[in-house]
Design an enzyme around this catalytic site. Structure first.
Site, PDB file in Angstrom:
ATOM      1  NE  ARG A 216      88.960   3.830  56.794  1.00 14.81           N
ATOM      2  CZ  ARG A 216      88.222   4.811  57.315  1.00 14.81           C
ATOM      3  NH1 ARG A 216      88.646   5.456  58.393  1.00 14.81           N
ATOM      4  NH2 ARG A 216      87.087   5.156  56.752  1.00 14.81           N
TER       5      ARG A 216
ATOM      6  CD  GLU B 274      85.551   2.512  58.980  1.00 13.45           C
ATOM      7  OE1 GLU B 274      85.175   3.665  59.273  1.00 13.45           O
ATOM      8  OE2 GLU B 274      85.114   1.876  58.005  1.00 13.45           O
ATOM      9  CG  ASP B 275      88.713  -1.706  58.557  1.00 11.75           C
ATOM     10  OD1 ASP B 275      89.241  -1.611  57.445  1.00 11.75           O
ATOM     11  OD2 ASP B 275      87.475  -1.604  58.746  1.00 11.75           O
ATOM     12  CB  THR B 276      92.997  -2.874  62.612  1.00 13.69           C
ATOM     13  OG1 THR B 276      93.665  -1.644  62.285  1.00 13.69           O
ATOM     14  CG2 THR B 276      92.673  -3.654  61.361  1.00 13.69           C
ATOM     15  NE  ARG B 277      90.681   4.293  66.540  1.00 14.01           N
ATOM     16  CZ  ARG B 277      91.561   5.205  66.143  1.00 14.01           C
ATOM     17  NH1 ARG B 277      92.661   5.401  66.837  1.00 14.01           N
ATOM     18  NH2 ARG B 277      91.333   5.920  65.058  1.00 14.01           N
TER      19      ARG B 277
ATOM     20  N   GLY C 138      88.149  15.892  58.618  1.00 11.90           N
ATOM     21  CA  GLY C 138      88.649  16.743  57.541  1.00 11.90           C
ATOM     22  C   GLY C 138      89.317  15.935  56.444  1.00 11.90           C
TER      23      GLY C 138
ATOM     24  CD  GLU D 237      98.450   7.681  58.522  1.00 16.26           C
ATOM     25  OE1 GLU D 237      98.480   6.448  58.432  1.00 16.26           O
ATOM     26  OE2 GLU D 237      97.953   8.285  59.498  1.00 16.26           O
TER      27      GLU D 237
END
Length: 877
Positions: free
Chosen positions: A23, A25-28, A55, A89
């Site tokens: 995800r 926004e959490d871990t990039r 999308g 995914e």
């Protein structure tokens, strides 16, 4: 249903090692980026989607990336289940696990696995919110089932390992181990040595932090290098730095130990700004860096203990904890004297594996004909488990009749002592007379030679060379590696033995390479018409005074090579002639290479019509004689050479002419149209040259020729670039180097510095390529090993968002023999590559593009070349 059937019917090609689902926004920008960086450092090809997702539907490229990955890592974070893309995914990953056996590793990052399994807490809330806005309830059911299933798999929990760096290291190690176990590549083409690979690996004690140095010992051709390479390939990703230094014995004949060590240090440290120039173990910081790094090094084919001592790499305390060193050698004492921790003696193949290897090479498949089984078993018994002998013997019998097999067996039966060389002799005896002669010529004169050069010389001696060479390759008697002609040591030793059998008297043998034999033959004038070639390493000789008629009886001499090894720096002449020089050389000479030729000229009555290669480095020669067949003339560092014969323009096949550092050379006559390559670097007296209208050159180098009148050459170059290349499809790159600080004015787009920008015309699809110019200088004199330079030109286009530049293409050209360039030099380059032309450029019509010029230098040796000016010329049709 159709897609499911397709997936199960064929396993997709594995393009990536690892796919990471996360995800953003959490871990990039934290955990996932650190894991990705660690995997990249370990050379694991990893797919991470760095695009912002928009999308509802997951894009097909992501689904394809999952299918093309060997292993998937799922990073469950607090908001993972709030993303439809992430859940899609996850479903796809588990589908690949079910259908293709893909390995899946879940990572629970600040999330409890039970919350994922039971879909409670934030995981349950997220999936519940999606359920309210998702029309297809069947998709929600698949998401929930996938979450429940993946939570039962063995994975990693961030709460069990407090330090995030330790967690990442543990996960990366787990990934490497799983990739290693699923990799089929190591055993697919290796027969019978899997157990030996495992034993060698066990001696390294991979779980231990101890620095281990392991020796691999055995006879030539037994498989030492094969085992070392297999072990290296399997475990190298577990180290912070690694390098396989092949052919140490052979490389130390061409380069110094310091050069090889520096190359290795640059590879394993892999830091651009870390090392001195060049890197040195004498620098305390270099040693400190090595001691902090876990490295894997293989030193292959070490001949004696002195080589290891000179390389200074057989020392335990030089490397970081957990480092492993493998050393292969034929000599057990080399390993013992250097204090290795353990020695593994490579065993010959057992009869079962030997039979498999023989069958594979004799039939190119695993199933032999039934009536050949007994013949095969008898050959296996004869080879005694030597892999190289089996490969060569099997290749020699490939596609042969059964009668030929029996004939070969009859020869085997006549040999009383089944030694390896005599096994290999079977392949030699299977050659016709001309093929045997070619094999011997290669062993004595061209082992390690550049392929094209060797072919040109040998082609002047034999009627069907290309076919005969293909036979030698098919029989595994020679190989071609990186455009180099190579022959295994055992086979070369066999060739020496074959020639020794011709006569007890060296002067009556066809070929000579032993320096003691050559000294005896030349000093005592014992040479006869039987001698066809002499190859002498002058560095091994005492001083030798020859008489003018030393070669008088050698009427059949085709090859005469007196050479210094690359690393031999002694400037003293060792071979002397009377003041009158030589009276006679054979008219049959095809190849004359004499380093420091001590006479002013070749014999007056010498007919050079058959000469193909004339090489007279650092010689006293004042005049050159060349024949109509000559293709290569190398007369470098001949201080007394003033001019070339005028008839050189009539030589129909002369292609290469090297005259570097001939300081007395005043002029060059009109050169033949066949000439393609001309070097005259450092010819400080050279004033004039004449290049005919029909010239066909592709490389001219006049660096440091400060007295040279450049106007005719530049005019001819301008004509070629502006007219000839624009109106024709020239297929050859052209490189010209001249002293000077100005690029010709007809290069309309020029700029100071190393980059230049131009605006393409709107009709650039009609252009026919580019010509490039640059002015460069080396502030510091380069080392001897760096005299060949690779210049790069990169073409960039500004991206749509103006935040980055796309690389449209890059070109490279090599400038040879640039030992010392302390003043400005100009390089002009035309490259006809198709990607420089229409298809690649047309999409940028009317836009601005830029060109960056720089020198491709080894790690740790950057910034030794300064590009002071550059220019571009656009060729129109």
């Amino acid at each position: 249903m159709a897609s499911s059937f397709s997936a199960s019917a064929s396993i997709p090609t594995r393009k990536y090692d690892v796919f990471i689902s996360f995800r953003g926004e959490d871990t990039r920008d934290n955990f996932t980026s650190h894991l990705y960086a660690d995997l990249c450092r370990k050379k694991v090809l990893t797919f991470v989607d760095n695009n912002l997702r928009r999308g509802d539907e997951i894009c097909s490229s992501l689904l394809k990336a999952i299918e093309e990955s060997k292993l998937s890592v799922i990073v469950f974070s607090e908001n993972y289940a709030s993303s439809k893309w992430c859940l899609d995914e996850l479903v796809k990953i588990l589908e690949c696990k079910e259908m293709n056996g893909q390995t899946v590793i879940p990572v629970f990052y600040h999330v409890n696995p039970s919350h994922v399994r039971n879909q409670t807490e934030t995981i349950g809330e997220s999936i519940g919110e999606l359920e309210l806005v998702t029309e297809k309830m069947e998709k929600v059911k698949r998401w929930r089932a996938a979450l429940k299933e993946v939570a039962t798999l063995t994975g990693w929990h961030s709460r069990n390992i407090r330090s995030e760096s330790e967690l990442i290291e543990a996960i990366a190690g787990d990934i490497l181990n799983k990739l290693y176990k699923m990799s089929p590549g190591h055993s697919m083409n290796l027969v019978g040595i899997e157990e030996q690979i495992k034993i060698t690996e066990s001696l390294l004690c991979m779980e231990s932090q101890e620095v281990r140095i392991i020796g691999i010992w055995g006879m030539g051709g037994i498989g030492k290098t094969t085992i070392a390479r297999a072990v290296f390939d399997r475990i190298c990703n577990q180290f912070e730095g690694f390098h396989f230094l092949a052919n140490v014995r052979e490389n130390l004949r061409r380069y110094t130990a310091v050069d090889l060590r520096n190359k290795l240090l640059s590879k394993i440290l892999d830091e651009d700004n870390l090392l001195e120039q060049p890197p040195s173990l004498a620098v305390a910081f270099t040693k400190d860096c090595l001691r902090r790094k876990k490295v894997l090094i293989v030193l292959d084919d070490v001949e004696n203990s002195r080589q290891l001592q000179e390389l200074s790499l057989g020392v335990h305390d030089l490397f970081g904890p957990g480092s492993k060193i493998l050393v292969t050698s034929r000599d057990k004492q080399v390993l013992i004297k250097n204090g290795v921790d353990a020695i593994y003696k490579v065993q010959g193949l057992n009869n079962h594996d030997a039979l498999r290897l023989l069958i594979l090479n004799a039939f190119k498949k695993n199933c032999p004909k039934r009536d050949h089984i007994e013949l095969l078993e008898r050959m296996v018994d004869y080879a005694k488990g030597n892999p190289l002998a089996l490969i060569v013997l099997g290749s020699s019998l490939y596609d042969r009749s059964k009668e030929k097999w029996y004939s070969a067996l009859n020869k085997l039966g006549k040999v009383p002592n089944p030694e390896i060389q005599r096994v290999l002799r079977i392949s030699y005896d299977g050659l016709d007379g001309e093929q045997q002669q070619i094999f011997l010529d290669i062993a004595f004169f061209f082992n390690g030679a550049e392929w094209n050069h060797a072919v040109k010389v040998l082609d002047s001696c034999y009627s069907s060379l290309q076919f005969d060479l293909s036979i030698l390759i098919d029989k595994s008697l020679i190989t071609i590696s990186q455009n180099t002609l190579e022959m295994h040591d055992i086979l070369q030793e066999m060739a020496y033995s074959i020639v020794r059998e011709e006569s007890k008297n060296p002067g009556k043998r066809s070929r000579l390479c032993d320096h003691e034999d050559i000294y005896h033959v030349l000093k005592k004038k014992k040479g006869t018409e039987a001698v066809e070639g002499i190859c002498l390493d002058i560095s091994k000789m005492p001083e030798m005074h020859l008489e003018s008629d030393t070669f008088a009886r050698m009427n059949s001499l085709r090859f005469l090579k007196f050479y210094h090894p690359f690393y031999f720096m002694d400037s003293k002449d060792k071979v002397h002639l009377p003041l009158s020089g030589l009276k006679y050389l054979s008219d049959e000479l095809k190849y004359l290479h004499w380093h420091r030729f001590p006479a002013k000229s070749l014999p007056r009555n010498f007919c050079a019509e058959n000469i193909v290669d004339l090489t007279l480095h650092s010689s006293r020669v004042e005049q050159l004689w060349t024949g109509v067949q000559v293709r290569f003339v190398f007369a470098m560092e001949c201080d007394n050479l003033v001019s070339l014969p005028s008839f050189i323009e009539k030589l129909p096949v002369l292609k290469y002419l090297k005259l570097n550092y001939c300081k007395s050379l005043l002029s060059l006559p009109e050169l033949p149209p066949s000439l393609e390559f001309l070097e005259a670097v450092g010819c400080e007296s050279l004033e004039t040259l004449s290049i005919g209208k029909e010239s066909n050159f592709w490389y001219l180098n006049f660096a440091n020729c400060f007295k040279l009148d450049q106007k005719p050459l530049l005019a001819d170059t301008q004509l070629k670039i502006q007219v000839t290349f624009s109106s024709s499809s020239s297929s050859r790159e052209v490189t010209i180097i001249l002293p000077g600080s100005e690029i010709p004015g007809w290069f309309c787009d020029q700029s100071m510095g190393s980059s230049v920008a131009i605006k393409l015309p709107t009709n650039c699809h009609q252009h026919n390529g580019f010509a490039f110019g640059m002015v460069f200088v080396f502030p510091d004199p380069p080392t001897e090993l760096q005299c060949n330079r690779i210049f790069i030109c990169e073409c960039h286009a500004r991206g749509e968002n103006d935040e980055h530049h796309d690389v449209i293409f890059n070109l490279s050209t090599c400038a040879y023999e640039l030992r010392s360039v302390e003043s400005d030099q100009m390089l002009l380059l035309y490259n006809p590559c198709e990607f420089v032309k229409r298809d690649c450029i047309s999409q940028y019509s009317g836009k601005e593009i830029s060109f960056e010029f720089y020198l491709d230098e080894p790690s740790g040796l950057q910034n030794r070349c300064k590009v002071k000016r550059c220019g571009v010329y656009l060729l129109d049709e």
